[in-house]
Design a protein around this motif. Sequence first.
Motif, PDB file in Angstrom:
ATOM      1  N   ARG A  21      35.541  59.748  33.666  1.00 56.61           N
ATOM      2  CA  ARG A  21      36.434  60.514  32.791  1.00 56.61           C
ATOM      3  C   ARG A  21      37.879  60.324  33.233  1.00 56.61           C
ATOM      4  N   PHE A  22      38.797  60.514  32.309  1.00 56.20           N
ATOM      5  CA  PHE A  22      40.211  60.632  32.636  1.00 56.20           C
ATOM      6  C   PHE A  22      40.481  62.111  32.837  1.00 56.20           C
ATOM      7  N   VAL A  23      41.164  62.450  33.919  1.00 54.62           N
ATOM      8  CA  VAL A  23      41.418  63.860  34.210  1.00 54.62           C
ATOM      9  C   VAL A  23      42.904  64.105  34.406  1.00 54.62           C
ATOM     10  N   LEU A  24      43.362  65.221  33.872  1.00 52.15           N
ATOM     11  CA  LEU A  24      44.711  65.720  34.113  1.00 52.15           C
ATOM     12  C   LEU A  24      44.564  66.787  35.172  1.00 52.15           C
ATOM     13  N   VAL A  25      45.230  66.580  36.300  1.00 48.85           N
ATOM     14  CA  VAL A  25      45.118  67.523  37.410  1.00 48.85           C
ATOM     15  C   VAL A  25      46.500  68.008  37.835  1.00 48.85           C
ATOM     16  N   ASP A  38      39.928  67.281  30.945  1.00 42.01           N
ATOM     17  CA  ASP A  38      39.365  65.935  31.049  1.00 42.01           C
ATOM     18  C   ASP A  38      39.333  65.317  29.664  1.00 42.01           C
ATOM     19  N   TYR A  39      39.351  63.976  29.630  1.00 40.51           N
ATOM     20  CA  TYR A  39      39.517  63.242  28.382  1.00 40.51           C
ATOM     21  C   TYR A  39      38.610  62.022  28.346  1.00 40.51           C
ATOM     22  N   ASP A  40      38.363  61.545  27.100  1.00 42.41           N
ATOM     23  CA  ASP A  40      37.560  60.343  26.884  1.00 42.41           C
ATOM     24  C   ASP A  40      38.353  59.058  27.090  1.00 42.41           C
ATOM     25  N   ASN A  41      39.642  59.089  26.714  1.00 41.56           N
ATOM     26  CA  ASN A  41      40.400  57.841  26.777  1.00 41.56           C
ATOM     27  C   ASN A  41      41.798  58.083  27.345  1.00 41.56           C
ATOM     28  N   PRO A  42      42.444  57.017  27.793  1.00 40.32           N
ATOM     29  CA  PRO A  42      43.739  57.162  28.467  1.00 40.32           C
ATOM     30  C   PRO A  42      44.851  57.679  27.558  1.00 40.32           C
ATOM     31  N   GLN A  43      44.831  57.328  26.287  1.00 39.77           N
ATOM     32  CA  GLN A  43      45.893  57.803  25.389  1.00 39.77           C
ATOM     33  C   GLN A  43      45.845  59.322  25.241  1.00 39.77           C
ATOM     34  N   GLU A  44      44.645  59.871  25.079  1.00 39.67           N
ATOM     35  CA  GLU A  44      44.509  61.332  25.003  1.00 39.67           C
ATOM     36  C   GLU A  44      44.983  61.979  26.304  1.00 39.67           C
ATOM     37  N   ALA A  45      44.652  61.357  27.425  1.00 38.29           N
ATOM     38  CA  ALA A  45      45.060  61.903  28.726  1.00 38.29           C
ATOM     39  C   ALA A  45      46.573  61.929  28.859  1.00 38.29           C
ATOM     40  N   TRP A  46      47.244  60.850  28.474  1.00 36.92           N
ATOM     41  CA  TRP A  46      48.708  60.816  28.572  1.00 36.92           C
ATOM     42  C   TRP A  46      49.356  61.756  27.574  1.00 36.92           C
ATOM     43  N   ASP A  47      48.765  61.905  26.400  1.00 38.37           N
ATOM     44  CA  ASP A  47      49.271  62.893  25.442  1.00 38.37           C
ATOM     45  C   ASP A  47      49.153  64.299  26.033  1.00 38.37           C
ATOM     46  N   GLY A  48      48.027  64.572  26.688  1.00 40.97           N
ATOM     47  CA  GLY A  48      47.845  65.866  27.355  1.00 40.97           C
ATOM     48  C   GLY A  48      48.856  66.071  28.466  1.00 40.97           C
ATOM     49  N   TYR A  49      49.099  65.012  29.243  1.00 47.19           N
ATOM     50  CA  TYR A  49      50.098  65.089  30.313  1.00 47.19           C
ATOM     51  C   TYR A  49      51.466  65.446  29.733  1.00 47.19           C
ATOM     52  N   GLN A 103      55.781  71.731  28.690  1.00 48.33           N
ATOM     53  CA  GLN A 103      55.687  73.184  28.818  1.00 48.33           C
ATOM     54  C   GLN A 103      56.001  73.660  30.234  1.00 48.33           C
ATOM     55  N   PHE A 104      55.581  72.898  31.229  1.00 47.96           N
ATOM     56  CA  PHE A 104      55.691  73.307  32.631  1.00 47.96           C
ATOM     57  C   PHE A 104      56.274  72.166  33.467  1.00 47.96           C
ATOM     58  N   PRO A 105      57.559  71.857  33.316  1.00 43.26           N
ATOM     59  CA  PRO A 105      58.135  70.684  33.986  1.00 43.26           C
ATOM     60  C   PRO A 105      58.155  70.759  35.513  1.00 43.26           C
ATOM     61  N   MET A 106      58.017  71.931  36.088  1.00 47.40           N
ATOM     62  CA  MET A 106      58.065  72.047  37.547  1.00 47.40           C
ATOM     63  C   MET A 106      56.695  71.881  38.204  1.00 47.40           C
ATOM     64  N   ARG A 107      55.638  71.816  37.410  1.00 48.13           N
ATOM     65  CA  ARG A 107      54.305  71.640  37.976  1.00 48.13           C
ATOM     66  C   ARG A 107      54.073  70.162  38.283  1.00 48.13           C
ATOM     67  N   GLU A 108      53.357  69.906  39.367  1.00 45.00           N
ATOM     68  CA  GLU A 108      53.081  68.532  39.811  1.00 45.00           C
ATOM     69  C   GLU A 108      51.778  68.062  39.168  1.00 45.00           C
ATOM     70  N   LEU A 109      51.904  67.295  38.088  1.00 45.93           N
ATOM     71  CA  LEU A 109      50.757  66.870  37.289  1.00 45.93           C
ATOM     72  C   LEU A 109      50.507  65.374  37.441  1.00 45.93           C
ATOM     73  N   TYR A 110      49.228  65.005  37.358  1.00 48.03           N
ATOM     74  CA  TYR A 110      48.825  63.602  37.458  1.00 48.03           C
ATOM     75  C   TYR A 110      47.666  63.339  36.505  1.00 48.03           C
ATOM     76  N   VAL A 111      47.547  62.094  36.062  1.00 49.34           N
ATOM     77  CA  VAL A 111      46.374  61.638  35.311  1.00 49.34           C
ATOM     78  C   VAL A 111      45.700  60.556  36.144  1.00 49.34           C
ATOM     79  N   PHE A 112      44.405  60.715  36.354  1.00 50.22           N
ATOM     80  CA  PHE A 112      43.612  59.735  37.093  1.00 50.22           C
ATOM     81  C   PHE A 112      42.306  59.489  36.347  1.00 50.22           C
ATOM     82  N   HIS A 113      41.720  58.331  36.600  1.00 51.04           N
ATOM     83  CA  HIS A 113      40.349  58.083  36.143  1.00 51.04           C
ATOM     84  C   HIS A 113      39.439  58.331  37.331  1.00 51.04           C
ATOM     85  N   THR A 114      38.299  58.949  37.069  1.00 51.41           N
ATOM     86  CA  THR A 114      37.427  59.330  38.181  1.00 51.41           C
ATOM     87  C   THR A 114      36.686  58.153  38.812  1.00 51.41           C
ATOM     88  N   SER A 115      36.946  56.944  38.363  1.00 49.40           N
ATOM     89  CA  SER A 115      36.398  55.776  39.057  1.00 49.40           C
ATOM     90  C   SER A 115      37.211  55.462  40.318  1.00 49.40           C
TER      91      SER A 115
END
Length: 86
Positions: free
Chosen positions: A13-17, A39-50, A56-68
Amino acid sequence: MKWEEIVDSLPDRFVLVEAIKASSNNRIRRLQDMAIIQDYDNPQEAWDGYKHFHKQFPMRELYVFHTSRTDVEEVEEFFSGIRQRS
């Protein structure tokens, strides 16, 4: 959560953490503890979520990773310039 727990609970999965506990050494950012935001099915959805959460929350430390991935270390890059808000 630790990365290994995320990988076990969300395989292939692609995850936004959000980094809860992280450290930097020699421009390498190491995430020790994270919270799963979505969590997301594909990278485009993950980056859109990011982009949505980061706007909304620019001070939070966010990342997108694939669980592989076996680790969640990132090279820190510092921005020096002007950013335009859209």
